[in-house]
Design a protein around this motif. Sequence first.
Motif, PDB file in Angstrom:
ATOM      1  N   SER A  17       1.265  -1.027   0.074  1.00 51.87           N
ATOM      2  CA  SER A  17      -0.021  -0.084  -0.023  1.00 51.87           C
ATOM      3  C   SER A  17       0.897   1.601  -0.282  1.00 51.87           C
ATOM      4  O   SER A  17       1.419   1.238   0.838  1.00 51.87           O
ATOM      5  CB  SER A  17      -0.814   0.192   1.012  1.00 51.87           C
ATOM      6  OG  SER A  17      -1.556   1.476   1.417  1.00 51.87           O
ATOM      7  N   ASN A  19      -0.786   3.971   0.453  1.00 53.80           N
ATOM      8  CA  ASN A  19      -0.943   4.942   0.927  1.00 53.80           C
ATOM      9  C   ASN A  19      -0.439   4.650   3.024  1.00 53.80           C
ATOM     10  O   ASN A  19      -0.478   5.753   3.272  1.00 53.80           O
ATOM     11  CB  ASN A  19      -2.645   4.591   1.361  1.00 53.80           C
ATOM     12  CG  ASN A  19      -3.310   5.133  -0.601  1.00 53.80           C
ATOM     13  OD1 ASN A  19      -2.331   5.878  -1.081  1.00 53.80           O
ATOM     14  ND2 ASN A  19      -3.950   4.667  -0.177  1.00 53.80           N
ATOM     15  N   VAL A 109      -6.410  10.123   3.934  1.00 53.42           N
ATOM     16  CA  VAL A 109      -5.437   9.481   2.775  1.00 53.42           C
ATOM     17  C   VAL A 109      -6.235   9.334   1.390  1.00 53.42           C
ATOM     18  O   VAL A 109      -6.960   8.266   1.623  1.00 53.42           O
ATOM     19  CB  VAL A 109      -4.272   8.807   3.648  1.00 53.42           C
ATOM     20  CG1 VAL A 109      -4.013   7.888   2.712  1.00 53.42           C
ATOM     21  CG2 VAL A 109      -4.078   9.218   4.586  1.00 53.42           C
ATOM     22  N   ALA A 110      -5.554   9.491  -0.153  1.00 56.30           N
ATOM     23  CA  ALA A 110      -6.116   8.933  -0.971  1.00 56.30           C
ATOM     24  C   ALA A 110      -7.505   8.989  -0.734  1.00 56.30           C
ATOM     25  O   ALA A 110      -8.105   7.997  -1.560  1.00 56.30           O
ATOM     26  CB  ALA A 110      -5.454   7.965  -0.705  1.00 56.30           C
ATOM     27  N   CYS A 139      -3.947  11.882  -4.362  1.00 59.55           N
ATOM     28  CA  CYS A 139      -3.229  11.901  -5.881  1.00 59.55           C
ATOM     29  C   CYS A 139      -3.947  12.797  -6.606  1.00 59.55           C
ATOM     30  O   CYS A 139      -4.525  13.089  -6.391  1.00 59.55           O
ATOM     31  CB  CYS A 139      -3.821  10.166  -6.295  1.00 59.55           C
ATOM     32  SG  CYS A 139      -3.901   8.991  -5.400  1.00 59.55           S
ATOM     33  N   THR A 181     -11.675   2.392  -6.111  1.00 58.98           N
ATOM     34  CA  THR A 181     -10.510   3.477  -6.087  1.00 58.98           C
ATOM     35  C   THR A 181     -11.177   4.713  -7.228  1.00 58.98           C
ATOM     36  O   THR A 181     -11.691   3.918  -8.333  1.00 58.98           O
ATOM     37  CB  THR A 181      -8.938   2.961  -6.661  1.00 58.98           C
ATOM     38  OG1 THR A 181      -9.789   2.093  -8.091  1.00 58.98           O
ATOM     39  CG2 THR A 181      -9.154   1.945  -4.911  1.00 58.98           C
ATOM     40  N   ARG A 211       2.153  10.468  -5.233  1.00 54.41           N
ATOM     41  CA  ARG A 211       1.644  10.947  -3.713  1.00 54.41           C
ATOM     42  C   ARG A 211       1.678  12.403  -3.804  1.00 54.41           C
ATOM     43  O   ARG A 211       3.229  12.928  -3.737  1.00 54.41           O
ATOM     44  CB  ARG A 211       1.452  10.372  -2.450  1.00 54.41           C
ATOM     45  CG  ARG A 211       1.160   8.930  -2.873  1.00 54.41           C
ATOM     46  CD  ARG A 211      -0.552   8.861  -3.139  1.00 54.41           C
ATOM     47  NE  ARG A 211      -1.143   7.972  -2.873  1.00 54.41           N
ATOM     48  CZ  ARG A 211      -1.076   6.596  -3.723  1.00 54.41           C
ATOM     49  NH1 ARG A 211      -0.926   7.177  -4.809  1.00 54.41           N
ATOM     50  NH2 ARG A 211      -1.669   5.479  -3.786  1.00 54.41           N
TER      51      ARG A 211
END
Length: 223
Positions: A17, A19, A109-110, A139, A181, A211
């Motif tokens: 991950s 993230n 986060v994301a 992102c 996603t 990121r």
Amino acid sequence: MVLVSYLERLNRRHPWSHNDHYGGWVAGQVAASGARHVLDVGCGTGNLAALLSRRATAAEPVTVTGLEPDPATARAAAERFADDPAVTVVRAGFADRDPHRRWDAITLVAVLHHLPLVPTLRELRGCLAPGGRLVVVGCYREAGPADLLTALPAMLANPIVGLVKHPARADAPPVHMTAPTAAPQETLADIRAAAARELPGARIRRRLFWRYTLVYDAAVTAG
């Protein structure tokens, strides 16, 4: 390209991950702000919520509320923290939050690229308590030479990190990597411009593994 195809196959066999890679950094930013009540938007299965809760002490307790709109993911997170009174998981998106609540810190986060950028930044600012901190790992859509230069080392490093973190060949991604996603639509320039308008003073940095990070501190109310 043959090399790109090979790297993609290698990444699928050894998933990890991106993230979670920044989870410790996010938790550190929140802890440094002295936040006691934290909102984690799009908490997934709760990896970051666990880190945030773990930073708490008897003298400085921390509560974490995680919002997760995906039913299966929210259920997994709720089961994970069933015996932890410091973490509450709510099956809801950011739009369904308690509109009257203000938070010492908010983390995403994301997640931000799943939401309308400008209105969400404005609403996030309004959700912060005086002196509160917003921490984002996001992102962005690649567009331009700087993005390509950053992507190249990430492409090469990604399978190496995967082999180290997940040496056994995987038949499927781990549960915490199965939430829905979406491809980001805004470039990093778009995000910087929106943050300059809605979050004056926000600190944005381009990061490895596709990121960026954003940290914004709300003003402390005088008196």
